[in-house]
Motif scaffolding. Structure first.
Motif, PDB file in Angstrom:
ATOM      1  N   LYS A   1       1.214  -1.113 -71.597  1.00  0.00           N
ATOM      2  CA  LYS A   1       0.696  -0.930 -72.345  1.00  0.00           C
ATOM      3  C   LYS A   1       0.500  -1.375 -73.912  1.00  0.00           C
ATOM      4  CE  LYS A   1      -2.159   2.490 -69.308  1.00  0.00           C
ATOM      5  NZ  LYS A   1      -2.916   3.819 -69.497  1.00  0.00           N
ATOM      6  N   ASP A   2      -0.259  -1.256 -74.766  1.00  0.00           N
ATOM      7  CA  ASP A   2      -0.384  -1.686 -75.975  1.00  0.00           C
ATOM      8  C   ASP A   2      -0.168  -0.180 -77.462  1.00  0.00           C
ATOM      9  OD1 ASP A   2      -0.216  -4.050 -75.517  1.00  0.00           O
ATOM     10  OD2 ASP A   2      -2.606  -4.213 -76.221  1.00  0.00           O
TER      11      ASP A   2
ATOM     12  N   LYS B   1       0.600  -0.657 -67.678  1.00  0.00           N
ATOM     13  CA  LYS B   1      -0.573  -0.637 -67.115  1.00  0.00           C
ATOM     14  C   LYS B   1      -0.856  -0.920 -65.762  1.00  0.00           C
ATOM     15  CE  LYS B   1      -1.390  -4.054 -70.489  1.00  0.00           C
ATOM     16  NZ  LYS B   1      -1.956  -5.442 -70.868  1.00  0.00           N
TER      17      LYS B   1
END
Length: 245
Positions: A217-218, A245
């Motif tokens: 994920k970011d 993710k």
């Protein structure tokens, strides 16, 4: 995916110490074999009792010879336990890329931005502000301090400094709030050393994700197992969590 703005350094992994050793064939060689061969003589001793009494006398002279040999053999026999104790001081490396599940915790947090050149000082200042608030209200930590990186670029990054708590602080400043820490599936990595030398850790994390073809994920989280306000910077121990993710 967040771009890790770090310099690459070579990682050192402690190797496990190996030891082996076992010896003990000497205990089978002693001359109790002649003593066993002397046992058949009791059959003739039943006929002439004087002859039987004479035979033990010679048997007594060889036996002192073997008995020192037998007493010498237990000494090597005692050495295997000492050799077995040697492998005790074995070191193992920290888990790398360990799959885990993060549980959400109530946290008091402060938002901030930082330049890479002064990153650690900025994070320490954020923790100082949170600690000052909690100390003033008599609220204790309910877990380790954390940094959640929300975005990065070539010049710096944005973050949330978080401290777990069991109760809600009152009269929060505008830049502080109550919330929850990240939750869900993540990979766990461990960094030991200074903040500036985390380059090799993030380099290794990036390579691990590429090798395993995993998509992160970011965001990523640093959990400070050592208090950054009291611990020398080169003695830090930090769990790095990479949500997937």
């Amino acid at each position: 995916m967040i771009r890790f703005r770090r310099l690459a350094l070579a990682a050192l992994i402690p190797a496990a110490a190996l030891s082996l050793g076992l010896s003990g064939a000497l205990a089978q060689t002693p001359s109790p074999a002649p003593a066993a061969s002397a046992s058949p003589s009791p059959a003739p001793s039943a006929v002439p009792s004087p002859a039987a009494s004479a035979s033990p006398a010679p048997a007594a002279t060889p036996s002192p010879g073997p008995s020192p040999a037998a007493s010498a053999s237990p000494a090597p026999a005692a050495s295997p336990p000492a050799a077995a104790a040697a492998p005790a001081p074995v070191q193992t490396a920290d888990p790398f890329g360990l799959e885990t599940t993060l549980e959400a915790k109530k946290v008091v947090m402060v938002k901030g931005t930082a330049n890479w050149d002064s990153a650690f000082d900025t994070l320490v200042d954020a923790f100082k502000a949170l600690n000052a608030l909690l100390d003033k209200q008599g609220i204790k930590h309910a877990g380790n301090s954390m940094i959640v990186y929300t975005s990065t670029d070539d010049t710096g990054f944005t973050f949330l400094a978080e401290i777990p708590v069991d109760q809600d602080p009152q009269k929060l400043p505008k830049d502080m709030s109550i919330g929850k820490s990240p939750e869900g599936k993540a990979l766990k990595f461990v960094h030991r050393g200074s903040y500036d030398n985390m380059d090799n850790t993030y380099e290794a994390i990036t390579n691990h994700l590429d090798d395993k073809k995993l998509e992160a994920k970011d965001t990523f989280i640093e959990e400070y197992l050592t208090d950054p306000l009291k611990t020398a910077e080169d003695k830090l121990v930090i769990n790095v969590f990479v949500p997937l993710k």
